[in-house]
Design a protein around this motif. Structure first.
Motif, short mmCIF file in Angstrom:
data_model
loop_
_atom_site.label_atom_id
_atom_site.label_comp_id
_atom_site.label_asym_id
_atom_site.label_seq_id
_atom_site.Cartn_x
_atom_site.Cartn_y
_atom_site.Cartn_z
N ARG A 150 0.85 -1.35 -0.03
CA ARG A 150 0.20 -0.02 -0.14
C ARG A 150 1.00 1.11 -0.12
NH1 ARG A 150 -5.69 -0.02 1.91
NH2 ARG A 150 -5.06 2.33 2.43
N GLN A 151 1.94 1.37 0.85
CA GLN A 151 2.80 2.31 0.98
C GLN A 151 3.41 2.77 -0.65
OE1 GLN A 151 3.09 4.59 3.28
NE2 GLN A 151 1.92 3.73 4.99
N PHE A 152 3.95 1.82 -1.07
CA PHE A 152 4.67 1.81 -2.31
C PHE A 152 3.43 2.34 -3.55
CE2 PHE A 152 7.97 -0.88 -0.54
CZ PHE A 152 8.98 0.05 -0.70
N HIS A 153 2.32 1.89 -3.33
CA HIS A 153 1.22 2.28 -4.28
C HIS A 153 1.05 3.76 -4.08
CE1 HIS A 153 -0.34 -1.23 -6.62
NE2 HIS A 153 0.36 -1.72 -5.78
N LYS A 154 0.93 4.13 -2.91
CA LYS A 154 0.67 5.36 -2.53
C LYS A 154 1.83 6.39 -2.60
CE LYS A 154 -0.56 7.82 1.76
NZ LYS A 154 -0.16 7.87 3.26
N GLY A 155 2.93 6.05 -2.42
CA GLY A 155 4.12 6.79 -2.93
C GLY A 155 4.50 7.77 -1.81
N PRO A 156 5.61 8.86 -2.19
CA PRO A 156 5.67 9.95 -1.51
C PRO A 156 4.68 10.98 -1.14
CG PRO A 156 6.91 9.91 -3.18
CD PRO A 156 6.10 8.90 -3.53
N GLU A 157 4.96 11.83 -0.17
CA GLU A 157 4.30 13.02 -0.27
C GLU A 157 4.73 14.20 -1.17
OE1 GLU A 157 5.31 12.77 3.37
OE2 GLU A 157 3.61 12.08 4.25
N PRO A 158 3.92 14.61 -1.71
CA PRO A 158 4.27 15.33 -2.92
C PRO A 158 5.33 16.59 -2.53
CG PRO A 158 2.13 15.99 -2.54
CD PRO A 158 2.53 14.70 -1.68
N LEU A 159 6.33 17.00 -3.26
CA LEU A 159 7.38 17.89 -3.08
C LEU A 159 6.51 19.26 -3.11
CD1 LEU A 159 10.21 17.32 -5.53
CD2 LEU A 159 10.21 16.99 -3.04
N GLU A 160 6.94 20.31 -2.35
CA GLU A 160 6.26 21.75 -2.21
C GLU A 160 6.29 22.05 -3.76
OE1 GLU A 160 8.58 23.90 0.60
OE2 GLU A 160 8.71 22.16 1.69
N GLY A 161 4.88 22.33 -4.12
CA GLY A 161 4.73 23.16 -5.33
C GLY A 161 4.66 21.89 -6.40
N GLU A 162 4.63 20.85 -6.14
CA GLU A 162 4.35 19.91 -7.18
C GLU A 162 2.97 18.99 -6.98
OE1 GLU A 162 7.78 16.65 -8.17
OE2 GLU A 162 6.26 15.57 -6.66
N VAL A 163 2.34 18.61 -7.99
CA VAL A 163 0.78 18.26 -7.77
C VAL A 163 1.13 16.63 -7.83
CG1 VAL A 163 -1.21 18.05 -8.83
CG2 VAL A 163 0.10 20.08 -9.11
N ALA A 164 0.49 16.36 -6.71
CA ALA A 164 0.40 14.72 -6.37
C ALA A 164 0.09 13.85 -7.60
CB ALA A 164 -0.15 14.32 -5.15
#
Lengths: 449, 332
Positions: free
Chosen positions: A435-449
């Motif tokens: 699940r964590q790998f599917h969800k991925g990281p939090e978006p960088l500042e200014g980046e759209v998820a």
């Protein structure tokens, strides 16, 4: 059923399962520290993103290590009362020291690492990630001290006391530092730590390669891969270097074990290295052997005419199970070679700036993820099976170490209980990782998820 | 040597007291977990102990290691003798640890529900079993010449030990309710106060009964000291009530902590110099003096303890200082 065998199965099961997790979390903890350090240095949000994502993976894994580790602390008493009485004067101290010096440090700062990012200064947060990595690494030290003393006991004498008219033999400490730094402590410790780092870095490398293959969070996965490729190559080389040194130490301190690792029956110079073979303990020979002449002598003594002791130099009842020792040792060794190859090719591709481009390499890296775990398990099995029939090498036989008061049925019941719990925990762990790998990281500042 | 042995008995006592106070509150939170009706309230329960539970459990691991190091025959006898009980404690501790970490990771009602049960049952089981174990130690175990327990599993489930198990559960339940009322706000904090008020009466009755029974039947060497300490523990319970009634939440919690320490000290005094009294023959008892490690080991360990314990107290204070703010109940 034989209670000794049941007690050994239970011990193997609980430690074998536990040992999946600490190497991973030790490796991940140092990578997380590296990311936090880079973020402290240059404020690049990419490193914060790396640190936060891999901290999430760390948390999911760490808890299983803790939960299964509790069992360890009590298992010597529950299943190995005879052992506990024999070695308590020496063996308990490192376990207590592990609690006092390592676990408290690690668990307190882990609270900050997982839940306190907004409650402390960035500097304090960075420091917490260092303390968690350090705590994990120190806890490995004390547990390796305890294990090494079983392998190469030192700083003690055996005394027999009368207890209620019954003679009871036990090991009594004569020199604390000799017991702590017994002949195998440091070689084993460095080998265990570098092997743990391997698990962590190959985990990051391989799972990121898998993400790229599946087209998930590719930019982040690429950054993860690039961040870890040089450390991967470095720790594999280190592991092999200290592993060789550890092997040399085994040849000096536990020659029967080394002979079993190599499937060597006769004492000889120009001792051959067997690459493949089926050791036959009963008839004292190997079937289908493929050997390289002289290599074991060369590895141990630096020259071909070094004499190496064979298994026949030891009474049959003092020999470890040869096939199990040989194969667990060799599987570890072959996996290590494969890991070296994968990391070397990775570095070459990275230098050519083509790390994420070759599908074959991404597949190889992804499929390598379970292998360092297995290599750690095999290395541990080789070390412990190779110690048999002794629980304390040369002093106490495994059969004399169990809890006489615990009926076989209760041991069997607890084996079944632990098997079910551990299967469940393993499934849940994999599920949450996925699940964590599917969800991925939090978006960088200014980046759209 | 004798001073060293007694010192180690006391250090073990400190570790057990530290564990009971610290893990006591998060085990107690686990007891109340299923009493909270809303999902978000239960999330707040978990959040209130999240940064602490792991460190709290380390007190148990360290106590186990210290017992092994300082009194190996006692470690061997107690954990092999109480084999099934110990396995059940481990079962509980494994599931509650994983529950705390995994419950909030997947937003599905069935997932959360399952972990809520795991957390709660995993907290209740050890709370009772610790009491049962202490009750059996106070009564004494049937031992053979080398110190192996010969009594069988069901002999451990005797009425006195079960009463002690209930004392353990009620003591941690009160402690946990006081902790929740201190760390949370709003309706759920009011609930926690109500729970504490009711549990107080139950604990009072159970504790007085256990002290009376144990004091009458199972005191061996010392009589006045353990009874005095137990009396103080009961008196401390009234102090806790007083702070609680005045709305002094932190003081009520600290007073409850002090009360737990007094109960444990009373147990230690009731046992001393025995660690595992043999119920069949006093000569077979494992004592502080016949079951310790060598002088060298005890000395080396004392150095470790003197360096380590101030650090441990430092970490414990530090982490509670950082997470001292009240825990907000999440929106959903």
């Amino acid at each position: 059923m034989d209670v000794v065998l049941l007690a050994r199965i239970q011990f193997g099961l609980t430690i074998g399962f536990h040992y999946v997790f600490p190497p991973l979390t030790i490796g991940l903890a140092w990578m997380i520290f590296l990311y936090n350090t880079r973020y402290q240095e240059n404020d690049n949000p990419v490193f914060l993103q790396l640190a936060r994502f891999w901290t999430r993976i760390f948390a999911i894994s760490f808890v299983v290590g803790v939960a299964t580790g509790i069992t360890m602390e009590f298992q010597f008493g529950t299943n190995w009362a005879g052992y506990s009485r024999f070695v308590g004067d020496i063996f308990g101290a490192p376990l207590a020291a592990e609690g006092v010096f390592a676990f408290f440090l690690e668990s307190s700062f882990l609270g900050i690492l997982l839940y306190g990012r907004k409650k402390v200064s960035p500097r304090m947060y960075w420091f917490s990630s260092l303390m968690v990595a350090l705590g994990a690494t120190m806890s490995a030290f004390w547990i390796v001290v305890a294990n090494s003393w079983q392998q190469t006991p030192a700083g003690y004498k055996v005394a027999t006391e009368m207890v209620n008219g019954v003679p009871v033999a036990k090991a009594v400490l004569t020199n604390f530092w000799e017991a702590v730094f017994n002949p195998s402590t440091l070689p084993r410790y460095f080998h265990v730590i570098t092997a743990a780092l391997c698990v962590g870095v190959f985990f990051i490398l391989g799972t990121s390669a898998w993400q790229i293959l599946k087209g998930r969070h590719k930019d982040f996965a690429m950054r993860s891969m690039r961040s870890v490729i040089v450390p991967t190559f470095g720790v594999v080389l280190l592991t092999m270097f200290v592993g060789h040194h550890h092997g040399f130490q085994v040849s000096q301190t536990q020659p029967a074990k080394l002979a079993a690792f190599e499937g060597l029956w006769e004492t000889q110079t120009h001792a051959p290295m067997m690459l493949f073979g089926l050791p036959d303990q009963k008839n004292e020979k190997n079937d289908f052997a493929i050997t390289i002449p002289g290599m074991v002598s060369l590895f141990i003594g630096g020259k071909f005419d070094t004499e190496v002791q064979g298994l026949k130099a030891f009474a049959p009842e003092d020999r470890p199970p040869v096939a199990a020792s040989f194969w667990s040792f060799h599987l570890m060794f072959y996996i290590g070679m494969w890991m070296a190859l994968v990391s070397f090719v990775g570095v070459v591709l990275w230098l050519m700036k083509k790390l994420g481009e070759h599908k074959a390499y991404l597949w190889a890296a992804a499929l390598t993820v379970p292998l360092p775990f297995l290599a750690n398990e095999f290395g541990w099995i080789a070390a412990e099976v190779g110690r048999q029939p002794w629980v304390v090498y040369g002093e106490l036989r495994t059969a004399d170490a169990i809890s006489a008061s615990v009926p076989g049925g209760q041991v069997l019941a607890s084996i079944i209980m632990f098997s079910l719990i551990y299967s469940l925990l393993f499934g849940l762990w994999i599920y949450l990782l996925k699940r964590q790998f599917h969800k991925g990281p939090e978006p960088l500042e200014g980046e759209v998820a | 040597m004798e001073a060293l042995q007694v010192a180690w008995f006391l250090i073990l006592g400190i570790l057990v007291v530290g564990y009971s106070i610290l893990d006591g509150f998060d085990l107690g939170v686990g007891f109340w977990h299923l009493f909270a009706k809303k999902k978000n309230e239960r999330s707040a329960f978990i959040h209130s102990i999240e940064p602490f539970w792991d460190g709290n459990e380390v007190w148990l691991l360290t106590a186990g290691g210290a017992l092994f190091a300082a009194f190996p025959p006692v470690y061997a006898t107690v954990f092999s003798g109480l084999y099934l009980a110990m396995m059940l404690v481990l079962l509980g501790l494994i599931f509650r640890a994983v529950a705390i970490e995994y419950r909030n990771k997947v937003d599905s009602p069935a997932w959360i529900r399952a972990w809520d049960f795991a957390f709660s049952l995993g907290s209740i089981l050890p709370s009772i079993l610790y009491g049962v174990a202490i009750g059996n130690l106070l009564r004494g175990l049937e031992l053979n010449a080398i110190g192996d327990y010969t009594g069988g599993f069901f002999a451990l489930l005797n009425p006195f030990a079960l009463l002690c198990g209930l004392v353990g559960l009620a003591m941690f339940a009160l402690h946990g309710a006081l902790y929740l009322s201190m760390r949370l706000d709003g309706d759920i904090a009011a609930d926690a106060r109500r729970w504490a008020a009711k549990t107080w009466w139950i604990l009072l009755v159970l504790l007085v009964a256990a002290v009376g029974w144990g004091g009458a039947a199972y005191l061996r060497e010392m009589k006045a000291v353990p009874l005095g300490l137990a009396g103080l523990a009961v008196a401390e319970l009234f102090v806790t009530r007083l702070f609680f009634a005045k709305g002094k939440k932190t003081k009520a919690f600290l007073s409850s902590s002090f009360g737990i320490a007094l109960v444990m000290l009373a147990v230690a005094a009731a046992l001393f110099p025995n660690m595992v009294p043999a119920s069949n023959d006093p000569n077979l008892s494992l004592t502080v003096f016949n079951s310790s490690s060598s002088q060298l080991t005890l000395t080396a360990m004392l150095v470790i303890a003197l360096i380590g314990m101030p650090l441990v107290l430092g970490y414990t204070w530090f982490i509670h200082h950082i997470f001292k703010d009240k825990v907000a109940v999440p929106e959903k």
